[in-house]
Design an enzyme around this catalytic site. Sequence first.
Site, PDB file in Angstrom:
ATOM      1  N   ASP A  82       0.891  -1.140   0.063  1.00  0.00           N
ATOM      2  CA  ASP A  82      -0.065  -0.059  -0.184  1.00  0.00           C
ATOM      3  C   ASP A  82       0.853   1.136  -0.031  1.00  0.00           C
ATOM      4  O   ASP A  82       1.973   1.346   0.787  1.00  0.00           O
ATOM      5  CB  ASP A  82      -0.848  -0.110   1.182  1.00  0.00           C
ATOM      6  N   GLY A  93       1.551   5.932 -12.485  1.00  0.00           N
ATOM      7  CA  GLY A  93       0.913   6.921 -11.627  1.00  0.00           C
ATOM      8  C   GLY A  93       1.572   8.226 -11.479  1.00  0.00           C
ATOM      9  O   GLY A  93       1.484   8.897 -12.561  1.00  0.00           O
TER      10      GLY A  93
HETATM   11  P1  ITT Z   1      -3.386  -2.581  -5.286  1.00  0.00           P
HETATM   12  O1  ITT Z   1      -4.180  -1.907  -4.447  1.00  0.00           O
HETATM   13  O2  ITT Z   1      -4.222  -3.381  -6.245  1.00  0.00           O
HETATM   14  O3  ITT Z   1      -2.058  -2.865  -5.179  1.00  0.00           O
HETATM   15  P2  ITT Z   1      -3.656   0.437  -6.151  1.00  0.00           P
HETATM   16  O4  ITT Z   1      -3.043   1.263  -7.165  1.00  0.00           O
HETATM   17  O5  ITT Z   1      -5.143   0.666  -5.778  1.00  0.00           O
HETATM   18  O6  ITT Z   1      -3.244  -1.355  -6.291  1.00  0.00           O
HETATM   19  P3  ITT Z   1      -2.896   1.693  -3.711  1.00  0.00           P
HETATM   20  O7  ITT Z   1      -4.200   1.908  -2.999  1.00  0.00           O
HETATM   21  O8  ITT Z   1      -1.685   1.313  -2.624  1.00  0.00           O
HETATM   22  O9  ITT Z   1      -2.838   0.817  -4.785  1.00  0.00           O
HETATM   23  O10 ITT Z   1      -2.432   3.204  -4.373  1.00  0.00           O
HETATM   24  C1  ITT Z   1      -1.029   3.412  -4.492  1.00  0.00           C
HETATM   25  C2  ITT Z   1      -1.164   4.585  -5.755  1.00  0.00           C
HETATM   26  O11 ITT Z   1      -0.232   5.383  -5.149  1.00  0.00           O
HETATM   27  C3  ITT Z   1      -0.987   4.050  -6.917  1.00  0.00           C
HETATM   28  O12 ITT Z   1      -2.248   3.867  -7.721  1.00  0.00           O
HETATM   29  C4  ITT Z   1      -0.216   5.308  -7.703  1.00  0.00           C
HETATM   30  O13 ITT Z   1      -1.220   6.291  -8.016  1.00  0.00           O
HETATM   31  C5  ITT Z   1       0.396   5.875  -6.579  1.00  0.00           C
HETATM   32  N1  ITT Z   1       1.856   5.519  -6.333  1.00  0.00           N
HETATM   33  C6  ITT Z   1       2.315   4.629  -5.520  1.00  0.00           C
HETATM   34  N2  ITT Z   1       3.478   4.224  -5.819  1.00  0.00           N
HETATM   35  C7  ITT Z   1       3.945   5.008  -6.943  1.00  0.00           C
HETATM   36  C8  ITT Z   1       5.041   5.060  -7.825  1.00  0.00           C
HETATM   37  O14 ITT Z   1       6.237   4.112  -7.569  1.00  0.00           O
HETATM   38  N3  ITT Z   1       5.071   5.761  -8.593  1.00  0.00           N
HETATM   39  C9  ITT Z   1       3.953   6.636  -8.958  1.00  0.00           C
HETATM   40  N4  ITT Z   1       2.911   6.423  -8.313  1.00  0.00           N
HETATM   41  C10 ITT Z   1       2.781   5.737  -7.303  1.00  0.00           C
END
Ligand code: ITT
Length: 204
Positions: A76, A160
Amino acid sequence: MHNNSLKKVLVATSNRGKLLEIQQILRSVPLELISMDEYFDSQVEIEETGSTFEENALIKAQWVYNKSGLWALADDSGLEVDALGGKPGVLSARFAGVNAGTEENNRKLLNELENISASDRSARFRCVLVLKTAPDSYLCSEGVCEGHIGFEPRGSNGFGYDPLFIPEGLDRTFAQLSSEEKHLLSHRAKALKSLLEKLNVLPL
Ligand code: ITT
């Protein structure tokens, strides 16, 4: 070592960008990573009802562990922008709305920072990992990467918010770095390194 003897780890993410990075960073680690697509017949949706990264990582790891009985690794993560009081934080994936895509989230971030000067655009990426290994136990680790938010998207690598995030000490965004360069400093790489130390697993 043959694959059959490697410990299987189901990677509890539906985010392809994260999955790819976890696979790349753990490439030489003696664990067999299995994706959600490989394991489940249909797309899995896990409701993230927690208010912290750790709670949400635990919810995802627990869910996948309960379904599979395999070790489950959940990530997360998100972006914390100081001028926005730490937002988007745990809501990073849904910043511009539940069905919002990356471009909308990035546009919203730039809009909210419209009047904020370069010196006040500090931010950090945070990643919390949970590895669920038994019904009553799990390991947790965290990694942080400090930086600031640019004024327009630059670069096309990563995923992202990468085109908007400039890590401390560099003048390029994460999206302008190669994956190897990103993994030298990213929140995810740091969290994975710390998790491996706790697990006592060393890269081959
Ligand atoms: P899962 O829960 O299925 O793992 P998710 O995308 O919903 O996927 P999160 O709730 O943890 O996961 O949201 C993390 C968000 O933060 C992700 O969608 C990106 O927008 C941002 N993020 C996290 N790490 C990043 C990175 O290395 N580079 C760019 N954006 C990132």
